[in-house]
Design a protein around this motif. Structure first.
Motif, short mmCIF file in Angstrom:
data_model
loop_
_atom_site.label_atom_id
_atom_site.label_comp_id
_atom_site.label_asym_id
_atom_site.label_seq_id
_atom_site.Cartn_x
_atom_site.Cartn_y
_atom_site.Cartn_z
N THR A 1 0.83 -1.19 0.00
CA THR A 1 0.00 0.00 0.00
C THR A 1 0.88 1.26 0.00
O THR A 1 1.83 1.35 0.77
CB THR A 1 -0.91 0.01 1.24
OG1 THR A 1 -1.73 -1.15 1.22
CG2 THR A 1 -1.77 1.26 1.26
N GLY A 2 0.56 2.20 -0.88
CA GLY A 2 1.34 3.43 -0.96
C GLY A 2 2.57 3.31 -1.83
O GLY A 2 3.39 4.23 -1.86
N ASP A 3 2.70 2.21 -2.57
CA ASP A 3 3.90 2.02 -3.39
C ASP A 3 4.08 3.15 -4.39
O ASP A 3 5.18 3.69 -4.55
CB ASP A 3 3.81 0.67 -4.12
CG ASP A 3 4.97 0.44 -5.07
OD1 ASP A 3 6.09 0.24 -4.57
OD2 ASP A 3 4.77 0.48 -6.30
N LEU A 4 3.00 3.53 -5.09
CA LEU A 4 3.12 4.59 -6.09
C LEU A 4 3.45 5.92 -5.45
O LEU A 4 4.26 6.70 -5.97
CB LEU A 4 1.82 4.70 -6.90
CG LEU A 4 1.43 3.50 -7.75
CD1 LEU A 4 0.11 3.77 -8.46
CD2 LEU A 4 2.52 3.18 -8.76
N VAL A 5 2.82 6.20 -4.30
CA VAL A 5 3.05 7.47 -3.62
C VAL A 5 4.51 7.59 -3.17
O VAL A 5 5.11 8.67 -3.21
CB VAL A 5 2.11 7.60 -2.41
CG1 VAL A 5 2.43 8.85 -1.60
CG2 VAL A 5 0.66 7.64 -2.88
N ARG A 6 5.10 6.47 -2.76
CA ARG A 6 6.49 6.50 -2.32
C ARG A 6 7.46 6.58 -3.50
O ARG A 6 8.48 7.26 -3.43
CB ARG A 6 6.81 5.23 -1.51
CG ARG A 6 6.19 5.16 -0.15
CD ARG A 6 6.88 4.08 0.68
NE ARG A 6 6.95 2.81 -0.04
CZ ARG A 6 5.99 1.89 -0.03
NH1 ARG A 6 4.87 2.12 0.63
NH2 ARG A 6 6.14 0.75 -0.69
N ARG A 7 7.16 5.87 -4.57
CA ARG A 7 8.15 5.67 -5.64
C ARG A 7 8.13 6.74 -6.72
O ARG A 7 9.19 7.24 -7.13
CB ARG A 7 7.92 4.27 -6.27
CG ARG A 7 8.85 3.94 -7.41
CD ARG A 7 8.77 2.47 -7.74
NE ARG A 7 7.40 2.00 -7.90
CZ ARG A 7 6.70 2.13 -9.03
NH1 ARG A 7 7.23 2.73 -10.08
NH2 ARG A 7 5.47 1.67 -9.11
N ILE A 8 6.95 7.09 -7.23
CA ILE A 8 6.88 7.95 -8.41
C ILE A 8 7.48 9.34 -8.19
O ILE A 8 8.12 9.87 -9.11
CB ILE A 8 5.43 8.04 -8.92
CG1 ILE A 8 5.02 6.68 -9.53
CG2 ILE A 8 5.26 9.14 -9.95
CD1 ILE A 8 3.63 6.64 -10.09
N PRO A 9 7.33 9.96 -7.01
CA PRO A 9 7.97 11.28 -6.83
C PRO A 9 9.47 11.27 -7.04
O PRO A 9 10.06 12.29 -7.40
CB PRO A 9 7.61 11.66 -5.39
CG PRO A 9 6.33 10.94 -5.13
CD PRO A 9 6.48 9.62 -5.85
N HIS A 10 10.11 10.11 -6.83
CA HIS A 10 11.57 10.02 -6.98
C HIS A 10 11.97 9.49 -8.36
O HIS A 10 13.16 9.37 -8.64
CB HIS A 10 12.14 9.12 -5.89
CG HIS A 10 11.76 9.55 -4.51
ND1 HIS A 10 12.28 10.68 -3.90
CD2 HIS A 10 10.86 9.04 -3.63
CE1 HIS A 10 11.74 10.83 -2.71
NE2 HIS A 10 10.88 9.85 -2.51
N GLY A 11 10.97 9.18 -9.18
CA GLY A 11 11.25 8.66 -10.52
C GLY A 11 10.69 9.56 -11.59
O GLY A 11 11.29 10.54 -11.99
N ALA A 12 9.48 9.21 -12.08
CA ALA A 12 8.87 9.95 -13.18
C ALA A 12 8.70 11.43 -12.85
O ALA A 12 9.00 12.31 -13.66
CB ALA A 12 7.52 9.33 -13.54
N HIS A 13 8.22 11.73 -11.63
CA HIS A 13 8.02 13.12 -11.27
C HIS A 13 9.34 13.88 -11.19
O HIS A 13 9.42 15.06 -11.56
CB HIS A 13 7.28 13.22 -9.94
CG HIS A 13 5.84 12.82 -10.03
ND1 HIS A 13 4.98 12.88 -8.96
CD2 HIS A 13 5.11 12.34 -11.07
CE1 HIS A 13 3.77 12.46 -9.33
NE2 HIS A 13 3.84 12.12 -10.61
N ARG A 14 10.36 13.20 -10.72
CA ARG A 14 11.67 13.85 -10.61
C ARG A 14 12.23 14.19 -11.99
O ARG A 14 12.89 15.22 -12.16
CB ARG A 14 12.64 12.95 -9.85
CG ARG A 14 13.98 13.60 -9.55
CD ARG A 14 13.82 14.81 -8.66
NE ARG A 14 15.08 15.51 -8.47
CZ ARG A 14 15.20 16.83 -8.43
NH1 ARG A 14 14.14 17.59 -8.57
NH2 ARG A 14 16.36 17.39 -8.24
N VAL A 15 11.97 13.34 -12.98
CA VAL A 15 12.41 13.63 -14.34
C VAL A 15 11.80 14.94 -14.82
O VAL A 15 12.50 15.82 -15.36
CB VAL A 15 12.02 12.49 -15.29
CG1 VAL A 15 12.24 12.89 -16.75
CG2 VAL A 15 12.82 11.23 -14.98
#
Length: 272
Positions: free
Chosen positions: A87-101
């Motif tokens: 639970t919360g995998d996307l919330v934890r991961r995407i800000p440091h990946g796709a969003h960071r790009v």
């Protein structure tokens, strides 16, 4: 600055090569239309982060290998393990990946030029929209398929689209999932320009060379001012512009610009 995925050729790679003062980044996974694996996204974040503090660079070009630019994040590979993510995998991961790009593309003081042929989808589309200049094949396809796949937009789509093309057109692309050609994208103001396929590389390279020959510090400060002005009042924006002007006036390129104006010649900026 080259990143290669650990899982083999199917995971793709992101390569970065220097061409004088230009950094040329290639999304290299043509067998999957350059969809971005997790490792590719991490490599892209690393490459852009390193470029941000490299004083020898003056412009960045991004393109895809083969016939397409980028068909977004590889959600198929991400969801084939059969394991339900925490639970919360996307919330934890995407800000440091796709969003960071996207944050890096818009926040870098170096100008970024994307060259788009074939498909630019999802994260790939937003990467093209976030760049300072995107030159596309007139017959390229820009597509935001989020709702057509049953989930909501990410990587800045709902911020970028209405600001570039207006709310009505943003609704058509996001809520209806309508595809837009390169020619239409240029007409709407989503991208800088659309050209015939055979001319694409020449036009993009000419733009990169022009930017790389410009006053690099002033370009970065102007880019910062544009980003700030998107959410600020006019008085606040003008105050921010003054801070940028104070810095720009201390550069060697500022002195060269004045000397060139006085001597009625083309300035020879060094990016300093």
């Amino acid at each position: 600055m080259t990143g290669t995925a650990d899982g083999g050729v199917d995971d793709g790679s992101v390569t970065a090569t220097r061409d004088g003062a230009i950094l040329r980044i290639t999304l290299d996974r043509p067998s999957r239309r350059n969809s971005l694996s997790r490792t590719m996204i991490a490599d892209l974040v690393r490459i852009l982060t390193e470029a941000a503090t490299d004083d020898a660079l003056r412009a960045i070009g991004i393109r895809g290998a083969g016939t397409d630019f980028c068909t977004g994040a590889d959600w198929v590979a991400t969801n084939t393990s059969g394991q339900r993510p925490r639970t919360g995998d996307l919330v934890r991961r995407i800000p440091h990946g796709a969003h960071r790009v996207i944050e890096l593309i818009t926040g870098l003081h170096l100008p970024v030029v994307c060259t788009v042929r074939g498909y630019a989808v999802g994260l790939g589309c937003n990467l093209a929209l976030a760049a300072d200049f995107t030159v596309a094949d007139s017959e390229a396809t820009l597509w935001e398929p989020f709702l057509a796949r049953g989930f909501t937009p990410d990587s800045g789509a709902s911020w970028l689209l209405p600001r570039l093309a207006g709310v009505a057109r943003a609704r058509r692309m996001l809520l209806l999932g309508e595809q837009v050609s390169g020619a239409t994208a240029a007409d709407w103001g989503l991208i800088d320009s659309a050209v015939a396929g055979p001319d694409l590389d020449h036009v993009a390279d000419d733009l990169l060379n022009r930017l790389a020959a410009g006053p690099t510090v002033a370009i970065g400060l102007a880019k910062q001012s544009l980003a700030y002005a998107a959410h600020a009042t006019l008085p606040d924006t003008m105050n921010a512009e003054l801070a940028g002007l104070e810095l720009a006036c201390r550069t060697a390129d500022f002195k060269e610009g004045l000397a060139a104006f006085r001597d009625r010649r083309t300035p020879d900026f060094q990016g300093r």
